[in-house]
Design a protein around this motif. Structure first.
Motif, short mmCIF file in Angstrom:
data_model
loop_
_atom_site.label_atom_id
_atom_site.label_comp_id
_atom_site.label_asym_id
_atom_site.label_seq_id
_atom_site.Cartn_x
_atom_site.Cartn_y
_atom_site.Cartn_z
N ILE B 198 6.81 -4.61 -24.21
CA ILE B 198 7.00 -4.69 -22.97
C ILE B 198 5.60 -5.12 -22.18
CG2 ILE B 198 7.10 -2.87 -21.12
CD1 ILE B 198 8.76 -1.25 -23.15
N MET B 199 4.47 -4.74 -22.64
CA MET B 199 3.02 -5.22 -22.51
C MET B 199 2.91 -6.97 -22.26
SD MET B 199 0.81 -2.16 -23.39
CE MET B 199 -0.78 -2.69 -22.94
N ALA B 200 3.22 -7.38 -23.40
CA ALA B 200 3.26 -8.76 -23.44
C ALA B 200 4.48 -9.42 -22.57
CB ALA B 200 3.81 -9.31 -25.07
N ALA B 201 5.41 -9.17 -22.41
CA ALA B 201 6.37 -9.46 -21.38
C ALA B 201 5.82 -9.39 -19.97
CB ALA B 201 7.87 -8.78 -21.48
N ALA B 202 5.19 -8.51 -19.79
CA ALA B 202 4.54 -8.18 -18.28
C ALA B 202 3.61 -9.19 -17.88
CB ALA B 202 3.89 -6.76 -18.26
N LYS B 203 2.76 -9.63 -19.08
CA LYS B 203 1.93 -10.74 -18.70
C LYS B 203 2.67 -12.15 -18.67
CE LYS B 203 -1.72 -8.49 -21.21
NZ LYS B 203 -1.86 -8.16 -22.61
N LYS B 204 3.66 -12.24 -19.08
CA LYS B 204 4.55 -13.54 -18.99
C LYS B 204 4.72 -14.08 -17.56
CE LYS B 204 6.71 -14.54 -23.49
NZ LYS B 204 7.91 -14.39 -24.33
N THR B 205 4.57 -15.32 -17.36
CA THR B 205 4.78 -16.13 -15.87
C THR B 205 6.55 -16.25 -15.89
OG1 THR B 205 2.70 -16.86 -15.97
CG2 THR B 205 4.15 -17.73 -14.27
N VAL B 206 6.92 -15.73 -14.88
CA VAL B 206 8.44 -16.03 -14.66
C VAL B 206 8.34 -17.43 -13.48
CG1 VAL B 206 10.73 -15.15 -13.64
CG2 VAL B 206 9.38 -13.50 -14.96
N THR B 207 9.25 -18.15 -14.01
CA THR B 207 9.46 -19.38 -13.07
C THR B 207 10.13 -19.11 -11.91
OG1 THR B 207 9.32 -20.79 -15.22
CG2 THR B 207 10.00 -21.79 -13.23
#
Lengths: 319, 267
Positions: B198-207
């Protein structure tokens, strides 16, 4: 206003299904002086045309290639039927086939489909009413483009009466399909089907274990296997306690029996969307605040393990 | 194998019926106080189906796309946390108040823009409007074959092998790629992401893609492009008040019920 209505029929054993006859009944009312046509595809289609009550014209292809529904084959034939019938309204069953054919036919005819309609009426234009938000709401739509297409849930109309189609028009044989059916497994309960039964006894997650369905089945048997069939909630089906073919609800089957007995079912909106048309609903649930009691005419608050055996005994006594 | 998962954020279907309210003037559902919108359950299952194929086929990739409000980022992040590689949000005022057709138009345009997509997985229907159309309309827009209401899907044969749930049984179907598959609840439960994911996904940029990015005309999407017009949204009346069977014992309650049903000539 008069409408030209095309019913997309389905065949079972070479005869139009009861839902097909219901759609023809609805079409008779909605046509209001316009034409009623039916499309029938598969083995026995030509003979079935004579049994398609209320249709003046039947578009048929007797090709066995249509028997197992591959939507792409059906779509090619149905596009021809739509064009030749001059339909401004197309009615399709909310069945396994209809769920796929409705939207794809709409895309190909550059129009729209209202899915899973419970009511269609002509009130200053065609109005399509269907459940939304898991049955919490009803939504009424109109369709700006022609033909308007609707998939219709079972038992929404009375079956058509009258003579079958006099004029029969041939549709092409089944063409190509990119998808290929490699296997088929029938998984239907023996005997009476839940959509045909006058009494449906359904079990839910509150049964606690698959064995609970044995008791539900005993209740149905006590009422009579010629009248009663057993259904299940989605929660019970997802737990693997009962087969998907018996599921009542938005993603399962719609039933409108005279009597619906819900055993240990909380009454989630998506479940009620499949049974709220029942004439009388009886709820047996431990939780007096369960949503199901909001729909039930009669209720028993208590543990199904005690109530249902007592009910079986009382029903046997009363016979 | 590059699979696109279409995900929709919806009002929580578990909202108690008492908290379900409609703004009749605008034919819209009033968001229930304190109940956050969720990823449509069937879309979560579609994501699970895509991720299992990714895990079974090295070099595969899963992209999650969602058309919706800014808040739909949360639905995208949830699928990223489950294991998807990339996320795209399709958010533009022009997309609002459309129908299944305009939604499919936007999603299909995004899928074309992504390019090199082998399959699109959707939920069998969105658990708010329950139409079950968008996957089929995306397939028609792209000109791809489609298999709906899948309880199983894997690579094999001509492309994908799909087990479908029919009203009276099951069907095995084979489709070439690229293809669209809609996934049903019979597939099984989606995975729960763990905290590090969940933490890793939070850091991902959404286009973020808007109308102009997709090369679409404003008249073809949203309310302007829709063919199905919502005239009225309302809460149906429930049946009358329930009559509870009184009695000191289950036998007495059962007897009372049987008497009622006999009086009504139902039994």
């Amino acid at each position: 206003m008069a409408h030209n209505v095309l019913v997309v029929g389905e065949l079972a054993g070479g005869s139009p299904t009861s839902t097909t006859l219901e759609l023809l009944g609805g079409a008779q009312g909605l046509a209001a002086g316009g034409s009623v046509s039916v499309a029938l595809l598969g083995t026995g289609a030509s003979a079935a045309a004579a049994k398609a009550a209320g249709a003046s014209k039947a578009f048929v292809s007797d090709d066995a290639g249509y028997d197992a529904v591959k939507a792409e084959q059906w779509l090619a034939a149905l596009e021809v039927a739509v064009d030749q019938s001059g339909a401004d309204l197309v009615l399709i069953a909310q069945s396994s086939a209809g769920r796929e054919i409705g939207p794809r036919l709409a895309a190909r005819k550059k129009t729209a489909v209202a899915m899973d309609c419970a009511k269609i009426e002509d009130a200053g234009g065609l109005k399509f009413t269907r459940p939304a938000y898991g049955g919490n709401a009803l939504a009424t739509y109109s369709i700006a483009t022609s033909p308007a297409i609707a998939t219709v849930r079972a038992k929404s109309f009375e079956e058509a009466t009258g003579a079958g189609a006099g004029e029969v028009v041939q549709l092409p044989a089944a063409g190509a399909s990119r998808t290929n059916i490699t296997g088929m497994e029938k998984a239907v309960s023996a005997g009476l089907q839940i959509t045909d039964a006058t009494v449906v006894v359904s079990g839910g997650r509150g049964l606690g274990a698959p064995e609970g369905f044995k008791v539900v089945e005993e209740l149905a048997a006590a009422i009579g296997n010629d009248k009663a069939a057993v259904g299940a909630s989605r929660a019970a089906v997802d737990l693997g306690w009962y087969p998907p073919s018996q599921q009542v609800g938005l993603t399962g089957k719609v039933v409108n029996p005279d009597l619906y007995i819900a055993v240990a079912i909380s009454g989630a909106s998506q479940h009620m969307a499949g049974c709220s048309g029942s004439k009388t609903i009886v709820a047996i649930n431990r939780d007096k605040d369960a949503n199901i009691f909001g729909f039930a005419k009669y209720g028993i608050v208590g543990d199904w393990k005690a109530i249902v055996p007592a009910l079986i005994e009382e029903i046997k006594k009363a016979k | 194998m590059h699979i696109v998962v279409c995900a929709k954020q919806i009002p929580d279907p578990e909202t108690p019926p008492s908290a379900f309210k409609i703004d009749a003037a605008n034919n819209k559902v009033i968001p229930a106080q304190g109940i956050a919108p969720v990823l449509s359950q069937f879309d979560g299952i579609a994501a699970e189906a895509a991720l299992r194929i990714k895990e079974a086929n090295a070099g595969s990739k899963v992209t999650v796309i969602s058309m919706g409000a800014e808040s739909a980022q949360a639905a995208i992040k949830q699928v990223l946390a489950m294991g998807a590689d990339e996320g795209v949000l399709l958010n533009d005022p022009a997309f609002e108040d459309g129908d299944s057709h305009t939604t499919a138009t936007v999603l299909a345009a995004a899928i074309k823009k992504l390019g090199n997509v082998d399959a699109v997985f959707c939920g069998r229907q969105a658990a708010d409007w329950d139409m079950g159309q968008v996957g089929l309309l995306v397939a028609e827009d792209l000109g791809w074959p489609v298999a709906i209401i899948a309880k199983g899907v894997a690579m094999g044969g001509a492309g994908l092998q799909v087990q479908r749930v029919l009203e009276n049984g099951f069907e095995s179907l084979e489709t070439p790629l690229p293809a669209v598959v809609t996934v049903s609840n019979e597939f099984g439960e989606p995975r729960y992401p763990k905290l590090p994911q969940i933490m890793a996904a939070a850091k991902k940029t959404v286009t973020n893609w808007k109308l102009g990015d997709l090369g679409l005309d404003a008249g073809a999407v949203g309310k302007a492009g829709s063919r199905l017009k919502l005239e009225k949204l309302f809460i149906p009346e429930k049946g009358g008040k329930v009559e509870l069977m009184e009695g000191d014992t289950p036998q007495a309650q059962a007897a009372a019920l049987v008497a009622r049903l006999q009086a009504d000539k139902i039994l």
